[in-house]
Design a protein around this motif. Structure first.
Motif, PDB file in Angstrom:
ATOM      1  N   THR A   1       4.677   3.970  -4.205  1.00 18.26           N
ATOM      2  CA  THR A   1       4.086   5.218  -4.829  1.00 18.26           C
ATOM      3  C   THR A   1       3.497   5.020  -6.185  1.00 18.26           C
ATOM      4  OG1 THR A   1       6.318   5.759  -5.682  1.00 18.26           O
ATOM      5  CG2 THR A   1       5.591   7.110  -3.879  1.00 18.26           C
TER       6      THR A   1
ATOM      7  N   LYS B   1      -0.089   3.900  -5.421  1.00 14.73           N
ATOM      8  CA  LYS B   1      -0.718   5.077  -4.974  1.00 14.73           C
ATOM      9  C   LYS B   1      -1.377   5.850  -6.052  1.00 14.73           C
ATOM     10  CE  LYS B   1       1.877   6.101  -1.201  1.00 14.73           C
ATOM     11  NZ  LYS B   1       2.241   6.723  -0.224  1.00 14.73           N
ATOM     12  N   ASP B   2      -0.202   6.219  -7.141  1.00 15.08           N
ATOM     13  CA  ASP B   2      -0.402   7.059  -8.467  1.00 15.08           C
ATOM     14  C   ASP B   2      -1.555   6.237  -9.242  1.00 15.08           C
ATOM     15  OD1 ASP B   2       1.261   8.548  -7.550  1.00 15.08           O
ATOM     16  OD2 ASP B   2       2.903   8.223  -8.891  1.00 15.08           O
TER      17      ASP B   2
ATOM     18  N   SER C   1      -3.623   3.986  -8.552  1.00 19.39           N
ATOM     19  CA  SER C   1      -5.117   3.949  -7.819  1.00 19.39           C
ATOM     20  C   SER C   1      -5.782   4.891  -7.582  1.00 19.39           C
ATOM     21  CB  SER C   1      -4.870   2.801  -6.804  1.00 19.39           C
ATOM     22  OG  SER C   1      -4.304   3.420  -5.844  1.00 19.39           O
ATOM     23  N   GLN C   2      -5.183   6.111  -7.551  1.00 15.66           N
ATOM     24  CA  GLN C   2      -5.874   7.369  -7.201  1.00 15.66           C
ATOM     25  C   GLN C   2      -6.890   7.699  -8.074  1.00 15.66           C
ATOM     26  OE1 GLN C   2      -3.370  10.986  -7.327  1.00 15.66           O
ATOM     27  NE2 GLN C   2      -3.886  11.283  -5.197  1.00 15.66           N
ATOM     28  N   GLY C   3      -7.986   8.024  -7.565  1.00  9.61           N
ATOM     29  CA  GLY C   3      -9.506   8.352  -8.483  1.00  9.61           C
ATOM     30  C   GLY C   3      -9.999   7.215  -8.975  1.00  9.61           C
ATOM     31  N   GLN C   4      -9.539   5.963  -8.977  1.00  5.28           N
ATOM     32  CA  GLN C   4     -10.244   4.971  -9.704  1.00  5.28           C
ATOM     33  C   GLN C   4     -11.272   4.391  -8.518  1.00  5.28           C
ATOM     34  OE1 GLN C   4      -9.419   3.989 -12.539  1.00  5.28           O
ATOM     35  NE2 GLN C   4      -7.558   5.142 -12.972  1.00  5.28           N
TER      36      GLN C   4
ATOM     37  N   GLU D   1       0.833  -1.262  -0.125  1.00  3.86           N
ATOM     38  CA  GLU D   1      -0.073   0.103   0.242  1.00  3.86           C
ATOM     39  C   GLU D   1       0.807   1.339   0.017  1.00  3.86           C
ATOM     40  OE1 GLU D   1      -3.690  -1.953   2.279  1.00  3.86           O
ATOM     41  OE2 GLU D   1      -2.202  -1.102   3.458  1.00  3.86           O
TER      42      GLU D   1
END
Ligand code: AMP
Ligand code: TRP
Length: 334
Positions: free
Chosen positions: A109, A112-113, A115-118, A106
């Motif tokens: 980076t 995080k990038d 999965s962001q906004g998905q 988790e």
């Protein structure tokens, strides 16, 4: 026994390979292939994490393999294969999942990038670095040449290997990421503050795709964003990042030092001359690769045969390692 260092690297068959892939990865792999024992892998299982169209994935897997062979990966010197052809990769991923704390994944980076906004994120996207760790440690790789963006994943592979060794006793070599000094970061021609990427290669003027026609390459360079000055020198200034990127590309291709490169442009009349010269060396470098690529793609049966040989070579190393893993973990070998 040989004491050659073992190198493993992988590349995803997604999007069109671009100049950053070539200069930051493939060219270096080719240059160093005689000094080391090399495994180069077209990581189709990694590409699945973003659910590509099945037909596209199949095509892109062959295309990427052909580009790698065409770039100079020699099947007699190196082992080039497709990840899913060696089932030990997927299997080792499961075994390593069981020693990898979820928090480690988790924190990545890239996860995080991406999965962001998905709304929904696949388990595969989270697990991606564990599959990558398996790729590397199945071969006792000492060195993993990658671009900066993948360094964190190689460091995670080290942590996973060390944790396995601690729990079950020494088995894995702890790999080192190797980041190329030059060519490590080729920037976008339309925006030299972001890395050139296959994900943006549809944006006009962003990337040089390895299979672009010479006139397209020329046009993309002539349009490249620079600054309002006229000084042709290497620089860390954000403002000069466009010129710096062009000089960097020229430097890696010609193999010259920074001062030699700057000397080449002493008499240049502005950035137009620089752009023209860079386009020329890039076209000269990529043209023979494109020709060889077309030859390979015209005989898919032969290409598949080369990949089968690669997979067999890889398997002869990966399978015994996988059995040792299973044994240490308490599985009964069949
Ligand atoms: P990717 O296209 O992200 O699958 O990357 C494949 C390999 O090419 C990795 O080793 C990357 O770090 C490297 N790479 C991708 N883009 C660039 C770039 N713009 N500059 C340097 N290396 C790159
Ligand atoms: N994740 C890497 C990338 O996207 C590709 C990769 C998969 C890889 N397995 C690897 C790179 C093992 C080095 C070693 O660039």
């Amino acid at each position: 026994m040989t004491d050659k260092k073992i190198v493993f690297s992988g590349v995803q068959p997604s999007g069109d390979p671009q100049l950053g892939n070539y200069l930051g990865a493939f060219k270096g792999w080719v240059q160093r292939q005689t000094e080391k024992t090399n495994y180069f892998c077209v990581v189709d299982l990694h590409a699945l994490t973003v659910t590509p169209d099945p037909e596209d994935l199949r095509t892109q897997t062959r295309e990427l393999a052909a580009i790698l062979f065409a770039s100079g990966i020699d099947p007699y010197q190196s082992t080039l294969f497709v990840q899913s052809h060696v089932t030990a990769h997927a299997e080792s991923c499961w075994l390593l999942n069981c020693v990898t704390p979820i928090g480690w994944l988790e924190r990545m980076t890239q996860f995080k990038d991406k999965s962001q906004g998905q709304e929904r994120v696949s388990t595969g996207l989270l697990d991606y670095p564990v599959l990558m760790a398996g790729d590397i440690i199945l071969y006792d790789a000492n060195e993993v040449p990658v671009g900066e963006d993948q360094k964190q994943h190689v460091e995670l592979a080290r942590d996973i290997a060390a944790r396995f060794n601690r729990i079950y006793g020494d088995l894995f070599v702890i790999p080192e990421p190797v980041i190329p000094e030059t060519g490590g970061r080729v920037m976008g021609l339309n925006d030299p503050t972001i890395k050139m990427s296959k994900s943006y290669s549809h944006i006009r003027g962003h990337a040089i795709r390895m299979l672009d026609e010479p006139d397209e390459i020329q046009r993309s360079f002539m349009r490249a964003v620079t600054d309002s000055g006229n000084e042709i020198r290497f620089s860390d200034d954000v403002e000069k990042s466009g010129v710096n990127n062009l000089l960097g590309i020229y430097k890696v291709i010609t193999g010259k030092s920074e001062s030699e490169v700057e000397k080449d442009f002493e008499d240049a009349r502005g950035y137009g001359d620089l752009k023209k010269a860079v386009a020329e060396v890039v076209i000269d470098e990529l043209s023979p690769i494109k020709e060889k690529y077309q030859e390979l793609m015209s005989d898919v049966v032969e290409l598949d045969r080369l990949l089968k040989v690669g997979a067999e070579q890889a398997e002869s190393v990966a399978l015994p390692k996988l059995s040792q893993m299973k044994e240490k973990m308490g599985l009964i070998l069949s």
